[in-house]
Design a protein around this motif. Structure first.
Motif, mmCIF file in Angstrom:
data_model
loop_
_atom_site.group_PDB
_atom_site.id
_atom_site.type_symbol
_atom_site.label_atom_id
_atom_site.label_comp_id
_atom_site.label_asym_id
_atom_site.label_seq_id
_atom_site.Cartn_x
_atom_site.Cartn_y
_atom_site.Cartn_z
ATOM 1 N N ALA A 174 8.096 -23.287 -6.659
ATOM 2 C CA ALA A 174 7.163 -23.522 -5.553
ATOM 3 C C ALA A 174 7.237 -22.423 -4.508
ATOM 4 O O ALA A 174 6.248 -22.122 -3.851
ATOM 5 N N ASP A 175 8.406 -21.811 -4.338
ATOM 6 C CA ASP A 175 8.580 -20.760 -3.331
ATOM 7 C C ASP A 175 8.912 -19.420 -3.978
ATOM 8 O O ASP A 175 9.654 -18.617 -3.416
ATOM 9 N N GLU A 176 8.367 -19.176 -5.155
ATOM 10 C CA GLU A 176 8.627 -17.924 -5.857
ATOM 11 C C GLU A 176 7.360 -17.089 -5.926
ATOM 12 O O GLU A 176 6.254 -17.618 -6.032
ATOM 13 N N TRP A 177 7.532 -15.777 -5.852
ATOM 14 C CA TRP A 177 6.423 -14.829 -5.914
ATOM 15 C C TRP A 177 6.551 -13.972 -7.168
ATOM 16 O O TRP A 177 7.658 -13.755 -7.681
ATOM 17 N N GLU A 178 5.430 -13.496 -7.623
ATOM 18 C CA GLU A 178 5.387 -12.527 -8.709
ATOM 19 C C GLU A 178 4.790 -11.234 -8.178
ATOM 20 O O GLU A 178 3.694 -11.231 -7.610
ATOM 21 N N ARG A 179 5.512 -10.146 -8.374
ATOM 22 C CA ARG A 179 5.088 -8.828 -7.889
ATOM 23 C C ARG A 179 4.323 -8.137 -9.019
ATOM 24 O O ARG A 179 4.916 -7.673 -9.986
ATOM 25 N N ILE A 180 2.986 -8.074 -8.864
ATOM 26 C CA ILE A 180 2.120 -7.580 -9.921
ATOM 27 C C ILE A 180 1.643 -6.173 -9.565
ATOM 28 O O ILE A 180 1.085 -5.959 -8.483
ATOM 29 N N PRO A 181 1.846 -5.199 -10.459
ATOM 30 C CA PRO A 181 1.331 -3.844 -10.183
ATOM 31 C C PRO A 181 -0.196 -3.845 -10.122
ATOM 32 O O PRO A 181 -0.880 -4.590 -10.831
ATOM 33 N N ALA A 182 -0.728 -3.000 -9.266
ATOM 34 C CA ALA A 182 -2.181 -2.902 -9.142
ATOM 35 C C ALA A 182 -2.798 -2.258 -10.372
ATOM 36 O O ALA A 182 -3.937 -2.591 -10.738
ATOM 37 N N PHE A 183 -2.082 -1.378 -11.059
ATOM 38 C CA PHE A 183 -2.587 -0.687 -12.243
ATOM 39 C C PHE A 183 -1.478 -0.635 -13.298
ATOM 40 O O PHE A 183 -0.287 -0.699 -12.983
ATOM 41 N N THR A 184 -1.915 -0.532 -14.540
ATOM 42 C CA THR A 184 -0.963 -0.320 -15.630
ATOM 43 C C THR A 184 -0.526 1.146 -15.651
ATOM 44 O O THR A 184 -1.047 1.986 -14.892
ATOM 45 N N ALA A 185 0.404 1.465 -16.527
ATOM 46 C CA ALA A 185 0.888 2.843 -16.622
ATOM 47 C C ALA A 185 -0.207 3.787 -17.088
ATOM 48 O O ALA A 185 -0.174 4.992 -16.782
ATOM 49 N N PHE B 226 0.837 -1.197 0.000
ATOM 50 C CA PHE B 226 0.000 0.000 0.000
ATOM 51 C C PHE B 226 0.873 1.247 0.000
ATOM 52 O O PHE B 226 2.009 1.236 0.490
ATOM 53 N N ASP B 227 0.283 2.322 -0.531
ATOM 54 C CA ASP B 227 0.980 3.603 -0.463
ATOM 55 C C ASP B 227 0.603 4.316 0.820
ATOM 56 O O ASP B 227 -0.097 3.754 1.681
ATOM 57 N N GLN B 228 1.021 5.565 0.936
ATOM 58 C CA GLN B 228 0.782 6.302 2.183
ATOM 59 C C GLN B 228 -0.685 6.626 2.407
ATOM 60 O O GLN B 228 -1.096 6.932 3.530
ATOM 61 N N HIS B 229 -1.504 6.527 1.365
ATOM 62 C CA HIS B 229 -2.935 6.801 1.494
ATOM 63 C C HIS B 229 -3.760 5.528 1.663
ATOM 64 O O HIS B 229 -4.989 5.604 1.742
ATOM 65 N N GLY B 230 -3.131 4.398 1.682
ATOM 66 C CA GLY B 230 -3.851 3.142 1.840
ATOM 67 C C GLY B 230 -4.329 2.531 0.551
ATOM 68 O O GLY B 230 -5.110 1.570 0.577
ATOM 69 N N ALA B 231 -3.872 3.044 -0.592
ATOM 70 C CA ALA B 231 -4.265 2.483 -1.890
ATOM 71 C C ALA B 231 -3.295 1.369 -2.270
ATOM 72 O O ALA B 231 -2.077 1.495 -2.073
ATOM 73 N N PRO B 232 -3.792 0.244 -2.811
ATOM 74 C CA PRO B 232 -2.892 -0.849 -3.197
ATOM 75 C C PRO B 232 -2.023 -0.446 -4.388
ATOM 76 O O PRO B 232 -2.500 0.186 -5.342
ATOM 77 N N THR B 233 -0.753 -0.803 -4.313
ATOM 78 C CA THR B 233 0.186 -0.510 -5.393
ATOM 79 C C THR B 233 0.719 -1.775 -6.052
ATOM 80 O O THR B 233 0.918 -1.802 -7.261
ATOM 81 N N PHE B 234 0.950 -2.843 -5.266
ATOM 82 C CA PHE B 234 1.447 -4.099 -5.802
ATOM 83 C C PHE B 234 0.806 -5.257 -5.044
ATOM 84 O O PHE B 234 0.454 -5.145 -3.861
ATOM 85 N N TYR B 235 0.655 -6.366 -5.764
ATOM 86 C CA TYR B 235 0.151 -7.612 -5.186
ATOM 87 C C TYR B 235 1.227 -8.688 -5.354
ATOM 88 O O TYR B 235 1.711 -8.908 -6.467
ATOM 89 N N ASN B 236 1.572 -9.351 -4.254
ATOM 90 C CA ASN B 236 2.570 -10.415 -4.277
ATOM 91 C C ASN B 236 1.845 -11.759 -4.327
ATOM 92 O O ASN B 236 1.190 -12.157 -3.352
ATOM 93 N N VAL B 237 1.970 -12.449 -5.440
ATOM 94 C CA VAL B 237 1.242 -13.694 -5.686
ATOM 95 C C VAL B 237 2.243 -14.818 -5.887
ATOM 96 O O VAL B 237 3.186 -14.692 -6.682
ATOM 97 N N ARG B 238 2.048 -15.897 -5.155
ATOM 98 C CA ARG B 238 2.903 -17.070 -5.333
ATOM 99 C C ARG B 238 2.626 -17.708 -6.691
ATOM 100 O O ARG B 238 1.505 -17.694 -7.183
ATOM 101 N N ARG B 239 3.659 -18.317 -7.249
ATOM 102 C CA ARG B 239 3.496 -18.978 -8.544
ATOM 103 C C ARG B 239 2.732 -20.290 -8.414
ATOM 104 O O ARG B 239 2.111 -20.735 -9.387
ATOM 105 N N THR B 240 2.763 -20.917 -7.256
ATOM 106 C CA THR B 240 2.029 -22.163 -7.012
ATOM 107 C C THR B 240 1.253 -22.038 -5.712
ATOM 108 O O THR B 240 1.520 -21.158 -4.882
ATOM 109 N N HIS B 241 0.289 -22.932 -5.534
ATOM 110 C CA HIS B 241 -0.520 -22.927 -4.311
ATOM 111 C C HIS B 241 0.295 -23.517 -3.162
ATOM 112 O O HIS B 241 0.927 -24.566 -3.314
ATOM 113 N N PRO B 242 0.303 -22.876 -1.985
ATOM 114 C CA PRO B 242 1.095 -23.404 -0.872
ATOM 115 C C PRO B 242 0.613 -24.747 -0.353
ATOM 116 O O PRO B 242 1.377 -25.474 0.295
#
Length: 338
Positions: free
Chosen positions: A198-209, A171-187
């Motif tokens: 199995a233990d890797e994450w993908e950092r996905i932006p909340a919005f495009t440019a 989240f940013d300073q205003h509480g808006a989501p900026t990135f989502y960390n999603v695992r590549r596989t289900h735990p």
């Protein structure tokens, strides 16, 4: 009277001192356990499964259609132009939404994806979807949606100390989501525990440019600062579980009682015992064996206290059995006939 009521009220709540944590502090430590219990209830509790299905039917239903009605006054269009534009848009939308081309996995249409997202938000607390650009040969559309289990949205262990990441969301300073960390596989995928990534994450932006959403996060935000949702049955989970166990135990007891056979010992003669249980041995419909129980070998009338009447009947059906001259079956007090 008021003082007595207040004293009773204090006594009832003397051991109830809940903490005053933030929304994430109260929810996130217990979220994994709440989600697992909620899914178990959905699989094994009929009341829970029926309730979820009823909500799905009432909220989404069996048909999902686009009703394109642009505000032609705001756009400066005529009513005819807005109607033509809406009809054309709805036709294009149906060619995408009513086929599996909208699904990245090519298995569901938009109705199925919507029901899956709704079920995830109710059972898991979060429904997560990723709009992707995946052009394919022979397809008119490149936009597809990939549904993601909310368990894969988690904070990487290397970033656990970062105060701006809550439940895998940055989240940013205003509480808006900026990135989502999603695992590549289900735990919890035991089959893919040793798979690559199995233990890797993908950092996905909340919005495009250019401002388009890259993550669709469906959840109920009940408190300010709440990052994740909670299962819809979190407040009544204990009662659902106990009700399910009670119903199962009652059913098992009923089945067991229906299979129990009772054996009664009595010194009554057969006619008295038959009359006691509603069977008249002298009735026209009574069988010959019920009117007269005799030994199959000696044909003698057994003693009134004989505990072997069933054996006598069985021996009568099987025919005379060898026995000594001194006595017959244990039910007979007389010597066998020649």
């Amino acid at each position: 009277m008021a003082a007595h009521h207040a004293a009773g009220h204090d006594h009832a709540m003397f051991d109830w001192y809940p903490g005053g944590g933030s929304a994430d502090a109260d929810l996130l430590p217990d979220l994994d356990l709440l989600t697992a219990r909620s899914r178990d209830l959905t699989r094994n509790n009929g009341l829970m499964a029926g309730g979820i299905q009823t909500l799905r039917d009432n909220i989404v239903g069996a048909v999902l259609r686009l009703s394109s009605t642009p505000d032609y006054r705001l756009l400066g269009w005529s009513r005819e132009k807005a109607r033509d534009w809406g009809n054309n848009t709805e036709a294009h939308f149906r060619s995408w939404a009513e086929t599996t081309e909208c699904d990245a996995g090519r298995s569901l249409n938009l109705l199925g994806l919507t029901l899956q997202a709704l079920s995830g938000s109710m059972v898991n607390g979060d429904g997560l979807g990723l709009p992707l650009w995946l052009p394919r040969p022979g397809s008119s559309w490149g936009t597809r949606i990939m549904m993601v289990e909310s368990d894969r949205l988690a904070t990487p262990s290397a970033l656990a100390a970062n105060p701006n990441i809550r439940g895998g969301i940055e989240f940013d300073q205003h509480g808006a989501p900026t990135f989502y960390n999603v695992r590549r596989t289900h735990p919890g995928d035991a089959l893919g525990a040793w798979a690559s990534g199995a233990d890797e994450w993908e950092r996905i932006p909340a919005f495009t440019a250019w401002g388009r959403r890259r993550v669709l996060h469906l959840h109920d935000k009940e408190r300010t600062g709440q990052s994740r949702g909670k299962p819809i049955v979190a407040a009544v989970m204990r009662e659902f579980h106990m009700a399910g166990k009670y119903s199962s135990n009652e059913l098992e007891a009923s089945v067991a009682n229906s299979l129990v056979a009772a054996f009664l010992e009595s010194n009554l003669d057969e006619e008295s015992a038959g009359a006691l249980f509603g069977q008249d041995p002298r009735a026209p419909g009574a069988s010959r064996s019920s009117r007269r129980a005799t030994c199959g070998a000696c044909r003698a009338r057994p003693s009134s206290r004989c505990p072997w009447v069933p054996r006598c009947r069985a021996s009568r059906r099987a025919g005379p059995m060898p026995h000594s001259r001194r006595s017959c079956w244990p039910c007979c007090a007389t010597s066998p006939r020649a």
